[in-house]
Design a protein around this motif. Structure first.
Motif, PDB file in Angstrom:
ATOM      1  N   GLU A 246     -30.623 -10.404  47.816  1.00 27.42           N
ATOM      2  CA  GLU A 246     -29.588  -9.399  47.557  1.00 27.42           C
ATOM      3  C   GLU A 246     -28.446  -9.956  46.720  1.00 27.42           C
ATOM      4  O   GLU A 246     -27.578  -9.209  46.281  1.00 27.42           O
ATOM      5  N   LYS A 247     -28.433 -11.275  46.507  1.00 27.61           N
ATOM      6  CA  LYS A 247     -27.323 -11.883  45.775  1.00 27.61           C
ATOM      7  C   LYS A 247     -27.714 -12.339  44.372  1.00 27.61           C
ATOM      8  O   LYS A 247     -26.986 -13.085  43.725  1.00 27.61           O
ATOM      9  N   ILE A 248     -28.871 -11.893  43.910  1.00 28.72           N
ATOM     10  CA  ILE A 248     -29.307 -12.204  42.551  1.00 28.72           C
ATOM     11  C   ILE A 248     -29.914 -10.947  41.954  1.00 28.72           C
ATOM     12  O   ILE A 248     -30.604 -10.190  42.651  1.00 28.72           O
ATOM     13  N   THR A 249     -29.630 -10.696  40.688  1.00 19.70           N
ATOM     14  CA  THR A 249     -30.105  -9.448  40.073  1.00 19.70           C
ATOM     15  C   THR A 249     -30.508  -9.678  38.629  1.00 19.70           C
ATOM     16  O   THR A 249     -30.023 -10.622  37.980  1.00 19.70           O
ATOM     17  N   THR A 250     -31.391  -8.832  38.129  1.00 23.36           N
ATOM     18  CA  THR A 250     -31.864  -8.878  36.747  1.00 23.36           C
ATOM     19  C   THR A 250     -31.240  -7.737  35.951  1.00 23.36           C
ATOM     20  O   THR A 250     -31.296  -6.579  36.380  1.00 23.36           O
ATOM     21  N   THR A 251     -30.648  -8.062  34.799  1.00 21.70           N
ATOM     22  CA  THR A 251     -30.070  -7.042  33.923  1.00 21.70           C
ATOM     23  C   THR A 251     -30.469  -7.347  32.477  1.00 21.70           C
ATOM     24  O   THR A 251     -31.001  -8.418  32.184  1.00 21.70           O
ATOM     25  N   PHE A 252     -30.166  -6.396  31.583  1.00 22.80           N
ATOM     26  CA  PHE A 252     -30.548  -6.540  30.175  1.00 22.80           C
ATOM     27  C   PHE A 252     -29.365  -6.204  29.268  1.00 22.80           C
ATOM     28  O   PHE A 252     -28.634  -5.257  29.514  1.00 22.80           O
ATOM     29  N   GLN A 253     -29.213  -6.975  28.210  1.00 24.45           N
ATOM     30  CA  GLN A 253     -28.069  -6.839  27.313  1.00 24.45           C
ATOM     31  C   GLN A 253     -28.492  -6.535  25.883  1.00 24.45           C
ATOM     32  O   GLN A 253     -29.676  -6.427  25.578  1.00 24.45           O
ATOM     33  N   SER A 254     -27.509  -6.413  25.005  1.00 26.46           N
ATOM     34  CA  SER A 254     -27.703  -6.319  23.551  1.00 26.46           C
ATOM     35  C   SER A 254     -28.446  -5.064  23.106  1.00 26.46           C
ATOM     36  O   SER A 254     -29.289  -5.107  22.203  1.00 26.46           O
ATOM     37  N   GLN A 255     -28.143  -3.935  23.712  1.00 23.97           N
ATOM     38  CA  GLN A 255     -28.784  -2.685  23.303  1.00 23.97           C
ATOM     39  C   GLN A 255     -28.365  -2.318  21.871  1.00 23.97           C
ATOM     40  O   GLN A 255     -27.247  -2.585  21.442  1.00 23.97           O
ATOM     41  N   PHE A 256     -29.285  -1.682  21.144  1.00 19.89           N
ATOM     42  CA  PHE A 256     -29.023  -1.309  19.760  1.00 19.89           C
ATOM     43  C   PHE A 256     -29.738   0.004  19.460  1.00 19.89           C
ATOM     44  O   PHE A 256     -30.917   0.156  19.769  1.00 19.89           O
ATOM     45  N   GLY A 257     -29.013   0.951  18.878  1.00 22.30           N
ATOM     46  CA  GLY A 257     -29.626   2.209  18.482  1.00 22.30           C
ATOM     47  C   GLY A 257     -29.644   3.247  19.592  1.00 22.30           C
ATOM     48  O   GLY A 257     -29.147   3.017  20.699  1.00 22.30           O
ATOM     49  N   PRO A 258     -30.232   4.414  19.316  1.00 25.17           N
ATOM     50  CA  PRO A 258     -30.147   5.560  20.236  1.00 25.17           C
ATOM     51  C   PRO A 258     -31.175   5.575  21.369  1.00 25.17           C
ATOM     52  O   PRO A 258     -31.035   6.348  22.312  1.00 25.17           O
ATOM     53  N   GLU A 259     -32.204   4.716  21.307  1.00 27.24           N
ATOM     54  CA  GLU A 259     -33.255   4.761  22.326  1.00 27.24           C
ATOM     55  C   GLU A 259     -32.783   4.236  23.674  1.00 27.24           C
ATOM     56  O   GLU A 259     -31.831   3.462  23.768  1.00 27.24           O
ATOM     57  N   ASP A 260     -33.504   4.640  24.721  1.00 26.54           N
ATOM     58  CA  ASP A 260     -33.279   4.093  26.050  1.00 26.54           C
ATOM     59  C   ASP A 260     -33.907   2.704  26.106  1.00 26.54           C
ATOM     60  O   ASP A 260     -35.052   2.509  25.711  1.00 26.54           O
ATOM     61  N   TRP A 261     -33.150   1.712  26.588  1.00 27.47           N
ATOM     62  CA  TRP A 261     -33.625   0.331  26.674  1.00 27.47           C
ATOM     63  C   TRP A 261     -33.866  -0.033  28.129  1.00 27.47           C
ATOM     64  O   TRP A 261     -33.571   0.740  29.043  1.00 27.47           O
ATOM     65  N   LEU A 262     -34.433  -1.217  28.338  1.00 24.49           N
ATOM     66  CA  LEU A 262     -34.652  -1.705  29.697  1.00 24.49           C
ATOM     67  C   LEU A 262     -33.334  -1.719  30.463  1.00 24.49           C
ATOM     68  O   LEU A 262     -32.300  -2.114  29.928  1.00 24.49           O
TER      69      LEU A 262
END
Length: 344
Positions: A246-262
């Protein structure tokens, strides 16, 4: 009968094995035209942006490349290595190459030549492949320095490598190093870096955020394994550290453009953590083998600002593995494993 070569026979150097490290790339400078050349090459890659050229190129050439070089140049200037007049990615990548070359020399003497190329910008893949061949490398191990496979990173580096080989009269024998996101030595090196980061903090963080470079969700649905690789790295890191899941999580950065990203997006998720009472967080970027614009500027400035504006109190960025001895040892181990049958 002893056969001798005619006097005009082309001379070839002693045969060696080449190891070519590859990373994403870097602009040559922070000025408008250097940035435009770099961004133009990067954003014209069909592996990165796969929209039809008739639709994408007018937008890229007339609008994006008219404006973005200014903002990107400003971001690069905030992290630029002024002493060497180059990006941190170049400085770190060179140090990695030197560390790995020293390890290879200790293992194999002068039989292995280690070099470095970039997918975009300089030193180019073409330049360094030709240099290895000129040094007598009849076997080349190509190593994209991305722990996790993605079409927009590993595959495009491989594509460029094979395009270069298409120009060679006498192609060397080649191998590609596979993703190493679950290699024990890589996970160990990550865990050590987290432990050092935590040890330097006054209080343990409420959450460790593993921020990976993003990817359009559509790519994932079309079969790209990147998301799964990232999730496994986080799980293995959590297990190695003995952390509460519960104290570690996965996220995603650096989105670009209009699409839905991870998702979740790092910049939004850290703000949510702050609003939910997680006032102390640490952020690590396991997908990057070397610190670069996405870590030094985006994470340590933009994402940090998002967290603090939402009420966060303590933000710690844990640097990439860079040329840390444990990282160099892990990468060298991967290389040695992939050289089996050729040498050693």
């Amino acid at each position: 009968m002893i056969m001798t070569k005619p006097a005009d026979h082309p001379k070839f150097p002693e045969e060696k094995i080449g190891v070519l490290l590859a990373n994403l790339g870097t602009p040559d400078g922070t000025d408008y035209w250097s940035m435009r050349r770099y961004l133009g090459e990067f954003l014209s890659d069909k592996r990165v942006i796969d929209y039809p050229s008739w639709k994408w190129q007018p937008l890229l050439q007339l609008i994006i490349l008219s404006k973005r070089p200014f903002s990107s140049g400003e971001a690069y200037r905030s992290i630029w290595n002024e002493e060497l007049d180059e990006s941190p990615l170049m400085t770190i990548s060179r140090a990695q190459k030197e560390g790995i070359a020293a390890d290879m020399a200790e293992r194999f003497g002068d039989k292995v030549v280690v070099d470095l190329c970039m997918r975009y910008g300089n030193p180019s893949t073409k330049e360094r492949v030709k240099a290895l061949i000129e040094q007598g490398c009849r076997k080349i191990l190509f190593f994209p320095l991305y722990p996790h496979y993605a079409g927009a990173t590993s595959a495009t580096a491989n594509d460029q490598f094979f395009r270069v080989l298409m120009e060679e009269k006498w192609q060397p024998t080649v191998r590609i190093v596979p993703p190493y996101f679950d290699e024990p030595a890589y996970i160990d090196a990550l865990a050590q870096s987290v432990e050092r980061g935590f040890g330097a903090m006054e209080d343990a963080p409420d959450m460790l955020v593993c921020s990976y470079h993003g990817l359009p969700k559509r790519y994932h649905m079309e079969g790209d394994p990147y998301h799964c690789h990232c999730q496994k790295t986080t799980r293995l890191l959590q297990e190695k550290l003995g952390m509460d899941p519960e104290k570690i999580t996965t996220t995603f950065q650096s989105q670009f453009g209009p699409e839905d990203w991870l998702r979740p997006y790092t910049v939004e998720h850290v703000a949510k953590l702050a609003r939910d009472g997680k006032k102390r967080i640490a952020v690590i970027a396991p997908a990057f083998s070397a610190d670069c614009i996405e870590t030094l500027e985006e994470i340590n400035e933009e994402i940090k600002e998002s967290f603090e504006e939402a009420g966060g109190e303590s933000f710690t960025y844990i640097p990439c593995l860079n040329d840390d001895p444990a990282h160099i040892s892990a990468l060298s181990g991967v290389i040695a494993e992939n050289l089996k049958g050729w040498i050693g």
